[in-house]
Scaffold this active site. Structure first.
Site, PDB file in Angstrom:
ATOM      1  N   SER A 110      69.838 -12.257  11.969  1.00 19.87           N
ATOM      2  CA  SER A 110      68.725 -11.401  12.925  1.00 19.87           C
ATOM      3  C   SER A 110      69.281 -11.460  14.057  1.00 19.87           C
ATOM      4  O   SER A 110      70.249 -10.420  13.655  1.00 19.87           O
ATOM      5  CB  SER A 110      67.694 -13.131  13.207  1.00 19.87           C
ATOM      6  OG  SER A 110      66.848 -12.434  13.928  1.00 19.87           O
ATOM      7  N   ASP A 163      59.295  -8.383   6.282  1.00 16.60           N
ATOM      8  CA  ASP A 163      60.324  -9.075   7.374  1.00 16.60           C
ATOM      9  C   ASP A 163      58.846  -8.487   8.954  1.00 16.60           C
ATOM     10  O   ASP A 163      59.130  -7.476   9.103  1.00 16.60           O
ATOM     11  CB  ASP A 163      61.319  -8.032   7.638  1.00 16.60           C
ATOM     12  CG  ASP A 163      61.943  -9.235   8.952  1.00 16.60           C
ATOM     13  OD1 ASP A 163      60.926  -9.968   9.420  1.00 16.60           O
ATOM     14  OD2 ASP A 163      63.465  -9.670   8.669  1.00 16.60           O
ATOM     15  N   HIS A 195      61.196 -12.466   6.769  1.00 18.23           N
ATOM     16  CA  HIS A 195      62.563 -12.834   7.818  1.00 18.23           C
ATOM     17  C   HIS A 195      63.048 -13.964   7.610  1.00 18.23           C
ATOM     18  O   HIS A 195      63.136 -15.168   7.961  1.00 18.23           O
ATOM     19  CB  HIS A 195      61.738 -12.493   9.696  1.00 18.23           C
ATOM     20  CG  HIS A 195      62.781 -12.653  10.475  1.00 18.23           C
ATOM     21  ND1 HIS A 195      63.631 -11.896  10.248  1.00 18.23           N
ATOM     22  CD2 HIS A 195      64.109 -13.257  10.908  1.00 18.23           C
ATOM     23  CE1 HIS A 195      64.842 -11.579  11.208  1.00 18.23           C
ATOM     24  NE2 HIS A 195      65.227 -13.106  12.285  1.00 18.23           N
TER      25      HIS A 195
END
Length: 217
Positions: A110, A163, A195
């Site tokens: 991320s 995601d 995610h």
């Protein structure tokens, strides 16, 4: 900049380090989040493993690498400040350990993947041996640029097709940009995943890492 400029955890190698592995956490996590993955990636402990903590404390809590402005476009002020701190910290860490960039792999999830792209591909940065970018994007920030000219590190990109936080299109874009310049690229798009990190894909990465740094699998 002192190595302790960023709080971090250290996983010592079994003997003399054959390389350096640094993993950057995602938004709102900390240096403990990815620390267990050092042993997953490097089970025989050939490498010095480090997980740093993002320098910012922002809502809704935890540590951050930059303020979220818009996906793909980090807040310029906080990104630029963090980039300056992180580049100096990483360079001092490598110098203190006596491990050159070509024996280093950077990775992250991320926001940590965004930092990985920035530190590994930023203009005038030393090229690491490899990058692992999971569920992230290549940042666009005024005054900052990526240098996508050979020689390039080997790159792993992984992303969930569903995601909702950082849409998979960002990794598809990175795949296209890196593919166009001939990067040695491994890409995995996981169906039905949001995610997160795909454990099945991640279990394939120790072999990739061993090949990238030419250490025992």
């Amino acid at each position: 900049m002192p190595v302790d400029a960023l709080s971090h955890l250290t996983r010592a190698p079994a003997g003399q380090p054959e390389g350096l592995l640094v993993l950057f956490h995602g938004r709102g996590a900390d240096e403990r989040d990815l620390f267990p993955l050092l042993d997953v990636l490097d089970p025989d402990r050939h490498l010095l493993g480090i997980t740093p903590r993002g320098p910012l404390q922002l809502p809704p809590g935890g540590a951050h690498w930059y303020a979220v402005q818009e996906i793909g476009y980090p807040d310029p002020e906080t990104f630029t400040d963090t980039y300056a701190v992180a580049t100096s910290w990483l360079d001092d860490l490598a110098a203190d350990a006596g491990i050159p960039a070509e024996r280093t792999v950077l990775g992250g999830f991320s926001q940590g993947a965004v930092v990985t792209y920035a530190l590994g591909l930023g203009a005038d940065r030393p090229r690491p041996a490899g990058l692992i970018a999971l569920s992230g994007f290549m940042p666009t920030v005024p005054g900052f640029s990526l240098e996508l000219e050979p020689p390039l590190p080997r790159v792993v990109i992984g992303h969930g097709a569903l995601d909702p936080v950082i849409p998979v299109e960002w990794s598809r874009r990175a795949r296209e940009l890196l593919g166009d310049v001939g990067a040695d690229l491994t890409y995995r798009e996981t169906p039905e995943m949001a995610h997160s990190i795909d454990p099945a894909f991640f279990r394939q990465l120790p072999a990739w890492l061993a090949t990238t740094l030419d250490v025992g699998a």
